[in-house]
Design an enzyme around this catalytic site. Structure first.
Site, PDB file in Angstrom:
ATOM      1  N   LYS A  48      -1.994  14.077  -0.672  1.00 38.50           N
ATOM      2  CA  LYS A  48      -1.605  12.834  -0.313  1.00 38.50           C
ATOM      3  C   LYS A  48      -0.193  12.455  -0.836  1.00 38.50           C
ATOM      4  O   LYS A  48       0.428  11.444  -0.392  1.00 38.50           O
ATOM      5  CB  LYS A  48      -2.558  11.606  -0.371  1.00 38.50           C
ATOM      6  CG  LYS A  48      -4.008  11.763  -0.025  1.00 38.50           C
ATOM      7  CD  LYS A  48      -4.740  10.408   0.275  1.00 38.50           C
ATOM      8  CE  LYS A  48      -5.053  10.230  -1.031  1.00 38.50           C
ATOM      9  NZ  LYS A  48      -5.958   8.796  -1.025  1.00 38.50           N
ATOM     10  N   LYS A  78      -0.046  11.563  -4.184  1.00 38.84           N
ATOM     11  CA  LYS A  78      -0.420  10.540  -5.087  1.00 38.84           C
ATOM     12  C   LYS A  78      -0.823  11.322  -6.609  1.00 38.84           C
ATOM     13  O   LYS A  78      -1.475  12.237  -6.454  1.00 38.84           O
ATOM     14  CB  LYS A  78      -1.449   9.762  -4.447  1.00 38.84           C
ATOM     15  CG  LYS A  78      -1.050   8.618  -3.460  1.00 38.84           C
ATOM     16  CD  LYS A  78      -2.397   7.888  -3.230  1.00 38.84           C
ATOM     17  CE  LYS A  78      -2.105   6.470  -3.774  1.00 38.84           C
ATOM     18  NZ  LYS A  78      -3.029   5.422  -3.291  1.00 38.84           N
TER      19      LYS A  78
HETATM   20  N1  C2G Z   1      -6.328  -1.933  -0.737  1.00 36.71           N
HETATM   21  C1  C2G Z   1      -6.273  -3.584  -0.537  1.00 36.71           C
HETATM   22  N2  C2G Z   1      -5.595  -4.237  -0.977  1.00 36.71           N
HETATM   23  C2  C2G Z   1      -4.756  -3.838  -2.148  1.00 36.71           C
HETATM   24  C3  C2G Z   1      -4.611  -2.523  -2.458  1.00 36.71           C
HETATM   25  C4  C2G Z   1      -5.469  -1.426  -1.995  1.00 36.71           C
HETATM   26  O1  C2G Z   1      -7.096  -3.986   0.484  1.00 36.71           O
HETATM   27  N3  C2G Z   1      -3.974  -4.375  -2.767  1.00 36.71           N
HETATM   28  C5  C2G Z   1      -7.393  -1.285  -0.098  1.00 36.71           C
HETATM   29  C6  C2G Z   1      -6.592  -0.018   0.687  1.00 36.71           C
HETATM   30  O2  C2G Z   1      -6.196  -0.718   1.944  1.00 36.71           O
HETATM   31  C7  C2G Z   1      -7.592   1.114   0.872  1.00 36.71           C
HETATM   32  C8  C2G Z   1      -8.460   1.166  -0.490  1.00 36.71           C
HETATM   33  O3  C2G Z   1      -8.149  -0.516  -0.911  1.00 36.71           O
HETATM   34  O4  C2G Z   1      -8.389   0.748   1.978  1.00 36.71           O
HETATM   35  C9  C2G Z   1      -8.089   1.919  -1.365  1.00 36.71           C
HETATM   36  O5  C2G Z   1      -6.770   1.852  -1.797  1.00 36.71           O
HETATM   37  P1  C2G Z   1      -5.983   3.187  -2.460  1.00 36.71           P
HETATM   38  O6  C2G Z   1      -6.828   3.867  -3.391  1.00 36.71           O
HETATM   39  O7  C2G Z   1      -4.611   3.159  -2.423  1.00 36.71           O
HETATM   40  O8  C2G Z   1      -6.376   4.261  -1.211  1.00 36.71           O
HETATM   41  P2  C2G Z   1      -5.302   5.156  -0.133  1.00 36.71           P
HETATM   42  O9  C2G Z   1      -4.369   5.685  -0.957  1.00 36.71           O
HETATM   43  O10 C2G Z   1      -4.886   4.161   0.859  1.00 36.71           O
HETATM   44  O11 C2G Z   1      -6.237   6.408   0.485  1.00 36.71           O
HETATM   45  O12 C2G Z   1      -8.246   9.160   3.717  1.00 36.71           O
HETATM   46  C10 C2G Z   1      -7.687   7.797   3.540  1.00 36.71           C
HETATM   47  C11 C2G Z   1      -6.879   7.826   2.084  1.00 36.71           C
HETATM   48  O13 C2G Z   1      -7.805   8.323   1.160  1.00 36.71           O
HETATM   49  C12 C2G Z   1      -6.840   6.262   1.711  1.00 36.71           C
END
Ligand code: C2G
Length: 137
Positions: free
Chosen positions: A44, A46
């Protein structure tokens, strides 16, 4: 029992994550989190501060989370939905309309929940390193 599934890296857990997990859990009776493995994070683009084991330990302590499974590929979602008899996949609104999730509507409901503004793991890391830089004489 209505089962909800969500995915993410969940690094350095913050209130944006917690609010998402709370609202996802409220869509049903059982919440599964597909937690990105360290290897999948690299896919990803990250790099998490904490490794998979630590991020899993933290998530499992969150009262809204019932089960944590590894997310090791983009394509595993239909199998996860089938295996865990998932009714709803819920994600933050930053994923709304994404090809990564829209196709899952063939298998179950897909819900997008508004993101929490003003917080992200990247922002926390940046602010911490900026504060550190200011401290240095
Ligand atoms: N999130 C949120 N508000 C934020 C930060 C994150 O609602 N201020 C939500 C994101 O939209 C996501 C979840 O928290 O639904 C997890 O965020 P991340 O750990 O950044 O996940 P991400 O990189 O989006 O990975 O297959 C899908 C991916 O694995 C999603």
């Amino acid at each position: 029992m209505k089962k909800v599934l969500t995915y993410g890296t969940y690094d350095m857990l913050h209130h944006g994550h917690i609010r998402l997990l709370k609202r996802a859990r409220e869509l049903g009776d059982f919440l599964i989190v597909g937690l990105s493995t360290d290897e999948f994070n690299a896919v990803k683009g990250k790099e998490a501060f904490y490794d998979y084991g630590t991020r899993k330990e933290v998530l499992e302590a969150v009262k809204y989370v019932d089960l944590v499974i590894p997310e090791s590929s983009w394509g595993q979602k239909p199998e996860d939905i089938r295996e865990h008899e998932v009714d709803v996949v819920a994600m933050g609104s930053d994923w709304e309309g994404s090809d990564r999730f829209e196709y899952l509507k063939e298998y179950c409901e897909v819900a997008y929940l508004p993101r929490t503004e003003g917080i992200s793991t990247t922002q926390v890391k940046d602010e911490l390193s900026a504060a550190k830089a200011e401290e240095k004489p």
